[in-house]
Structure formats: C-alpha cells, structure tokens
Design an enzyme around this catalytic site. Sequence first.
Site, PDB file in Angstrom:
ATOM      1  CG  ASP A 221      22.116 -41.026  48.575  1.00  0.00           C
ATOM      2  OD1 ASP A 221      21.598 -41.446  49.182  1.00  0.00           O
ATOM      3  OD2 ASP A 221      21.869 -41.429  47.421  1.00  0.00           O
ATOM      4  CD  GLU A 294      22.150 -44.579  51.986  1.00  0.00           C
ATOM      5  OE1 GLU A 294      21.105 -44.182  52.353  1.00  0.00           O
ATOM      6  OE2 GLU A 294      22.387 -44.614  50.721  1.00  0.00           O
TER       7      GLU A 294
END
Length: 575
Positions: A221, A294
């Site tokens: 993330d 990401e």
Amino acid sequence: MLTKSLTLCCLLALVLPTLAEVGWWRTAQFYQIYPRSFKDSDGDGVGDLNGITQQLAYLKEIGTTATWLSPIFTSPMADFGYDVADFYDIDPLFGNMEDFEKLLERAKQLDIKIILDFVPNHSSDECDWFIRSAAGEEEYKDFYVWHTGKVVNGIRQPPTNWISVFRGSQWTWHEGRQAYYLHQFLAKQPDLNYRNPKVVEAMKDVLRFWLRKGVYGFRIDAVPHVFEVAPDSNGDWPDEPRNEYVSDPEDYSYLDHIYTTNQPETIDLVYQFRQVIEEIDQELGGDDRVLLTEAYAPLDVLMQYYGNSTHNGSQIPFNFELLSNINFNSDAYHYSELLHNWLDNMPADKVANWVLGNHDQSRIGTRLGADRIDATNMLLLTLPGISVNYQGEEIGMEDVWISWEDTVDPQACQSNQQEFERLTRDPVRTPFQWSDEEFAGFTNGSSTWLPVSDKYKLVNVKRERGIALSHLNIYKQLRALRDEPTLKQGDVTVNAIGPNVLAFKRSLAGHKSYITVININDDVESVNLDSVFTELSSQLSYVVVNDKSARRKNDVTYANSVLLMPKEAIVLSTI
Ligand SMILES: *[C@@H]1O[C@H](CO)[C@@H](O)[C@H](O)[C@H]1NC(C)=O
Ligand SMILES: *[C@@H]1O[C@H](CO)[C@@H](O)[C@H](O)[C@H]1NC(C)=O
Ligand SMILES: *[C@@H]1O[C@H](CO)[C@@H](O)[C@H](O)[C@H]1NC(C)=O
Ligand SMILES: CC(=O)N[C@H]1CO[C@H](CO)[C@@H](O)[C@@H]1O
C-alpha cells in the site's frame, strides 16, 4: 483517419509452453476483496474472514486466480485497518488466526491464491513498537520519526510545514517523549522510520511470517509515502514549497510534496521486499510468490518498480493509467493513448496489468456510465497480461450516495459538510450485493456498517446469474475466453478508429485472432477493420456481445463493415 498502432511482441510466445512453468501470475485474474463489505458471517453488519471463506466458490465461479484482501490485521480502525497495531495478528472484527488458516485451506482446495495487503507507510499509535518508541526504549527509539521541533519567538513549532494527507500538520506533539512524531496520514498513524535498518528488517520479518503461513504475496500500500527526504547534518528537514493554486493552508494540495513522496529510496525498498519473496520461494518451493505495488507516480518512476538490470522488483506495479485518466468524455484516441502508455513503456520482458477499480476510486458505472460497464470489463479481460478487478465491478455495482451523517471514511470526516462528497470513499465500499434478500444477502443481522445500495434488487449475483447478457455473465464469458492461447500469449495491436471506436487485435501464430471492438459513444458506427488491422479473414465471427448488440454469438460479419450500435462492445474472432 488518425490511427495509432503497435505490435507488442509478447515474450511468453517464445518461452515455455505450460502455464506453471511460465508463472501463474502472468495471465492471472486478481480480485480485490474489501473484507468489511464482502460477506458478514456473524450478523454484526461488518464482513469477516468466515464470510470470505463461505463465498470463495463464487470467486472460482468467475474464474479468479488470486484474491488480495484489504487489511485484516489488528487495528483500532481509525482508518479501517490501514492503521495496523499488530502486524502479526488478525483483528477480532474479522475473526482470528484459526479462521484465517481455514480460509487458506479452503482457498487451496479451490486453487485460489490469497494475497495480503501490506501497509508499510506507518503503524497505528497503539502498536507496541510505537509505545516503546515513545517511551524511548533503546531498541525502538528510532523506529519512528521524532523531532523536538523549532522554537520561533519563544514558541515551539513543528520542524517543517508538511501537511497530512488527511489535513493539518504532519507532526503531532507527544507529551511523554517531549517531541513531535511524523504522520503523513492520521495522527493515529505514526510513520515508521525506514532510514533505520532495524525497521526494514522488522517489516521483512512480517512478510516472511505470512508467506510461511501460506499467502502467495502482498499488495503493498501507498509505496510513495514510505520515505521522506533524508534529514541534513543537523537532523533537520526542509519545508515543502507552496502550490500557488490552492489557498486552504490545511489542505494536502496546498504544498508540492517533493520531500515526502516518491523518494528514490522507495524503489530500492521494493527490490529488497522482492528479495524476501525470492528467499521464501527458495525455502518453500511451489508456485511463485508475487508483489503488487500501489503507487500513484509518474510513468517513468512506475516502470522502475518492475526492476532494473541487476535487481528484480514488483511483478505487478499497478497500472492506473486508465483508472486515473479516463473520464466520461474520453474519446477513443484518449483510451488508445493510455493503453499505449503502458504497453510502449514497459520493459521488454515484463507483463502488463490493468486495474479499473479499487476501494479508493469511484466505480466504473458511476464514473463512465452504467452502459459502459461491459465495455470496460472487456478491456480488462481481453488485453494482454494481468487483470485486477475490484469486488462488485463484475456485477456492475455503482457508487452509493451516503449522507454526511452516515459518512465514516476518515478522509471525509476530517473535512466538512461542504467538502466531504469530493473526499469520501464510502460510496465504493458499500456491502456486496449477493441477492435480492434483505441487506442484499450480505448479512443476516439487523444493520450494516454502510448502507446497502438501493439498486440491489436489480444488481445482484443471484439475479444476474439468470440473465443471459447480464454484466456477470458477460464477465464470465470473457474470463472463459482468456483460456484461449491467443489471449494468454498473443501480441496486441491497439487502434482508435475515429473518435468513437476503440479496437484491438490479439494474435498468435497458428491460432485464431480475436478483435475487441468498443463503441464508446451514442452514434451508430460502421467500421472497416481491414483499414487498421492486417491478416483478418474477410468474415469474422461474434464471440462475445453485450446487451446493446443487435447480433448474437456465432453470427458473422464482414471485417470491412462492422456495424456497431450505441455503446455496443463485442469480441470477434477470425474464422
Ligand atoms: C446469523 O447467522 C449466524 C451464523 O449462521 C448465526 O449464528 C446467527 O444466529 C444468525 N443471526 C440471526 C439474527 O439470524
Ligand atoms: C539497480 O538498483 C540497485 C538497487 O537499488 C542500484 O544500486 C543500482 O544502481 C541500479 N542499477 C541501475 C543500472 O540502475
Ligand atoms: C529475477 O527473478 C527471476 C525469477 O524469479 C530469477 O530467475 C532471477 O535470478 C532474478 N534476478 C535477479 C537479478 O535477482
Ligand atoms: C495512497 C494512500 O493513501 N495509501 C494508503 C496509505 O495509508 C493511508 C492511511 O492509512 C491509507 O488510507 C491509504 O489507502
């Protein structure tokens, strides 16, 4: 007529014949589960691990290879699990370690791989590491980023002007430690100090733990936020420059984030995490384990995430070209350009991936219109490489409007009644629509943590299974088509045919070619595919149609005059 064309020589065609040898992930379908909203098994209105286990067969039904779960770790839920308090345990809201092991077991039976969301940018302030760091314990003292601040006119101030993604200063004063700590997000999410090798090692141990438990990798993330610029010799950091276009000094975009995002060290950290993946591949054998990253970053930076000449990186740096740039008014040239951006810039031996939704972005049916849902699923599933689907997109779920009173997303709650609609991510996180039963079959309890869409009686799995050209059934047909060698291994040529029609051809020597043709807008179009593609048969056969189509599967058409109804999206094959 303006056309752009490209031929991507897909390396797969030259390498080994079977999928296992090639790497399962190279043509995989990834499915993102947002656990709070997938399936509630215990009636508390929040989804959980046993709910996922119960519904794994559905993922099999739609041909999923691997599923990544948004965070399930112990958390005070200040940011719905993106604030981890214990990287080694499951939050009781979702279940416990035994439930997780049962989920892994069931997934193994169904041959679905489980991927976990790894949140490296920070921990919760309730994490044991932070508590020890705040207390100044030697081992943990520098696990976080601390600074005593600067004194101006006798008043203590934060060390820099940096603004949190969720508004306000990135620095919060800690009474116990008598210093400020850094947090790029909420004050309850202190940033880990990646310039401390002990932190890097501690995070690698977290990866090892879950890999040994049986997960097949991680989605990492918010990579760009992991590093801040290195402090100078006095231990100080520079202020970030103003963005002149924004006047609200509390707003994140008030500053240009040149010192707090996309620092070069970030790339190397991803290479180091990949080494851990390979170390465990060596240790445990079996199928490859993967890293999905990401990062909302410029294309040239993203391409570095794949690796360089001496280091492997992330196999799947998420391709947000379409997700970030396509809008309601985009024409076929724009779509074509965005597809080319990735295909033309990707390193030669790497695999493309396509992401059209996630838990942070407005849904396709809302952004582009419900009548473009099948078209985008066609893109996702017939382009070469990896598809990444967000839960609910396959049945055409749309954003659900949620009032200020019902809003729970911290990004929106930290703002105000005027601003929240622009910031809230709640509309894309509502309960999954399984059936026309109460609460869409998501829970047997008496409430849900976010409201269920009022469209659920029409848009749900159970109903769509029974409708020939439902979003779900078109998705399943497209998925089945991906087993064709041409779709697995073939080249791609992408063209805009005028402003309204996007077309691309997949081809592989010795096999049928497949042509995806999408009429983006509301005019009836007649296109000559021979004008942009070579080596088509004079007649082509319909393989997949959507409900806008006047034709049926197995009908034939001449390649030089394919008639398209408004918003029609089809896959044709050579005969
Ligand atoms: C909901 O289902 C769970 C699990 O089957 C069960 O334990 C619970 O009693 C049910 N609750 C209601 C209100 O029916
Ligand atoms: C590749 O990455 C490594 C690790 O970050 C770095 O040390 C090396 O200089 C890079 N090589 C090239 C050719 O960029
Ligand atoms: C990169 O990964 C491949 C496949 O896992 C492996 O064969 C190769 O040795 C790795 N290269 C480097 C530089 O680590
Ligand atoms: C891009 C981004 O914001 N990623 C995550 C990093 O951490 C925050 C705070 O927990 C999450 O909300 C984000 O999704």
